[in-house]
Design a protein around this motif. Structure first.
Motif, mmCIF file in Angstrom:
data_model
loop_
_atom_site.group_PDB
_atom_site.id
_atom_site.type_symbol
_atom_site.label_atom_id
_atom_site.label_comp_id
_atom_site.label_asym_id
_atom_site.label_seq_id
_atom_site.Cartn_x
_atom_site.Cartn_y
_atom_site.Cartn_z
ATOM 1 N N UNK A 167 0.831 -1.205 0.000
ATOM 2 C CA UNK A 167 0.000 0.000 0.000
ATOM 3 C C UNK A 167 0.865 1.254 0.000
ATOM 4 N N UNK A 168 1.914 1.260 0.804
ATOM 5 C CA UNK A 168 2.816 2.414 0.828
ATOM 6 C C UNK A 168 3.552 2.559 -0.506
ATOM 7 N N UNK A 178 -1.549 10.502 -4.803
ATOM 8 C CA UNK A 178 -1.476 10.519 -3.340
ATOM 9 C C UNK A 178 -2.699 9.986 -2.647
ATOM 10 N N UNK A 179 -3.735 9.608 -3.419
ATOM 11 C CA UNK A 179 -4.952 9.057 -2.833
ATOM 12 C C UNK A 179 -5.042 7.579 -3.182
ATOM 13 N N UNK A 180 -5.086 6.764 -2.133
ATOM 14 C CA UNK A 180 -5.039 5.314 -2.298
ATOM 15 C C UNK A 180 -6.374 4.679 -1.954
ATOM 16 N N UNK A 181 -6.871 3.869 -2.871
ATOM 17 C CA UNK A 181 -8.024 3.031 -2.602
ATOM 18 C C UNK A 181 -7.586 1.581 -2.504
ATOM 19 N N UNK A 182 -8.434 0.744 -1.928
ATOM 20 C CA UNK A 182 -8.153 -0.688 -1.860
ATOM 21 C C UNK A 182 -9.445 -1.456 -2.046
ATOM 22 N N UNK A 194 -8.406 -4.438 7.368
ATOM 23 C CA UNK A 194 -7.206 -4.340 8.202
ATOM 24 C C UNK A 194 -6.398 -3.087 7.851
ATOM 25 N N UNK A 195 -6.194 -2.824 6.572
ATOM 26 C CA UNK A 195 -5.434 -1.635 6.160
ATOM 27 C C UNK A 195 -6.098 -0.361 6.657
ATOM 28 N N UNK A 200 -4.632 4.514 10.110
ATOM 29 C CA UNK A 200 -5.855 5.246 9.786
ATOM 30 C C UNK A 200 -5.746 6.199 8.604
ATOM 31 N N UNK A 201 -4.546 6.705 8.307
ATOM 32 C CA UNK A 201 -4.402 7.674 7.224
ATOM 33 C C UNK A 201 -3.868 7.059 5.936
ATOM 34 N N UNK A 202 -3.786 5.747 5.890
ATOM 35 C CA UNK A 202 -3.221 5.089 4.714
ATOM 36 C C UNK A 202 -4.192 5.090 3.538
ATOM 37 N N UNK A 203 -5.437 4.692 3.779
ATOM 38 C CA UNK A 203 -6.430 4.607 2.713
ATOM 39 C C UNK A 203 -7.280 5.862 2.629
ATOM 40 N N UNK A 204 -7.650 6.215 1.406
ATOM 41 C CA UNK A 204 -8.649 7.254 1.194
ATOM 42 C C UNK A 204 -10.025 6.656 0.931
ATOM 43 N N UNK A 205 -10.078 5.358 0.625
ATOM 44 C CA UNK A 205 -11.347 4.655 0.394
ATOM 45 C C UNK A 205 -11.074 3.165 0.363
ATOM 46 N N UNK A 206 -11.999 2.377 0.918
ATOM 47 C CA UNK A 206 -11.838 0.929 0.926
ATOM 48 C C UNK A 206 -13.121 0.225 0.529
ATOM 49 N N UNK A 207 -12.979 -0.830 -0.271
ATOM 50 C CA UNK A 207 -14.138 -1.623 -0.706
ATOM 51 C C UNK A 207 -13.857 -3.096 -0.415
#
Length: 296
Positions: A167-168, A178-182, A194-195, A200-207
């Motif tokens: 992810x990093x 600079x905006x990461x989704x997963x 988990x990510x 807490x600041x790693x993802x900008x959106x998760x699905x």
């Protein structure tokens, strides 16, 4: 090509496959249970061709598509297995910095279905990266049974740290805005959860698609908006939802949960009879819209 028809196969067979795929029963027990359906007129060939994956059915975007460039990239993972590797797909018809999405496989390594999901995301304008948790053992072996056994043999904490490192790697990539989704499926759905919780600041959106939550002690850390996709018939994962929902509300997380009527665990995977075309397409449309909203 079309996957085998599954409407006439008893729901119990799908439940047994879920138990087998997640290590709750062994292959011998699974096959014995399927054999019990012979009295109802089902042949073993009919059942296994429907339940077991056939990845020839799962290619929606060709690996030769002119709009995409795909490469395999390595990344450092000092807290995991030292090094990781994944499948990076970049849209060639886009320029400048782009939103990036980590694609996380099931509990059997980076199979062709998950690679195709990465290409679908790139086709929609995202830079997609799909790591292979099995890279320390040589990568996905070409069949799910062996891949499942390989992944089970690896240290789970190190696998989790490998995905954090991936992810990093993706978030800081030269093409990233600079905006990461997963997005992840089954085990991958768990890793998305988990990510979102471990940093807490790693993802900008998760699905997370039909993924269990991170440990309860971590759930209070979640900040990223989540789009949670569940199948109505997936009793094992759905049993974890009420507690997770309560904790997400307590933490003030922006989330939406969709429960897809009549859908099994794995309903998005178009390589098996669990695939539910209508629900899968709706869930994918919602996924793309969610990423467009939060990652642009």
């Amino acid at each position: 090509m079309n996957i085998p028809q599954s409407d006439h196969i008893p729901q119990e067979a799908f439940d047994w496959y879920d138990e087998y795929a997640h290590g709750l029963i062994d292959r011998r027990t699974f096959m014995k249970k399927l054999g019990g359906l012979a009295a109802l007129g089902f042949t073993m060939s009919m059942l296994t061709s429907t339940l077991m994956p056939n990845y020839a059915f799962a290619e929606q975007v060709s690996f030769n598509d002119d709009d995409l460039t795909a490469t395999y990239e390595e990344f450092d993972s000092p807290k995991g297995h030292g090094k990781g590797k994944g499948y990076l797909v970049v849209p060639t018809n886009k320029s400048g910095k782009l939103p990036v999405v980590l694609v996380i496989h099931e509990n059997r390594g980076l199979n062709p279905y998950v690679k195709d999901v990465a290409r679908r995301l790139a086709k929609a304008g995202f830079v997609a990266f799909a790591p292979d948790a099995l890279e320390p053992l040589g990568g996905y072996p070409g069949n799910d049974d062996e891949g499942r056994a390989m992944q089970k043999s690896l240290d789970r904490e190190k696998i989790q740290n490998d995905f954090v490192a991936a992810a990093h790697f993706l978030k800081s990539h030269a093409l990233s805005n600079g905006k990461l989704g997963a997005v992840g499926f089954c085990f991958g759905g768990y890793i998305v959860n988990y990510l979102a919780a471990v940093e807490p600041n790693l993802l900008s959106a998760g699905v997370p698609f039909y993924g269990t939550p991170a440990s309860e002690s971590l759930q209070k850390n979640i900040k990223a908006p989540l789009l949670i996709q569940l199948g109505e018939l997936d009793k094992r994962v759905n049993a974890t939802w009420p507690g997770y929902e309560e904790n997400l509300k307590s933490a003030g997380v922006a989330f939406t949960m969709h429960m897809y009527e009549g859908a099994n665990h794995g309903f998005h995977n178009d390589s098996t009879g669990r695939y539910d075309k209508e629900n899968a397409e709706l869930a994918w449309q919602r996924t793309l819209q969610f990423f467009e909203k939060h990652l642009a």
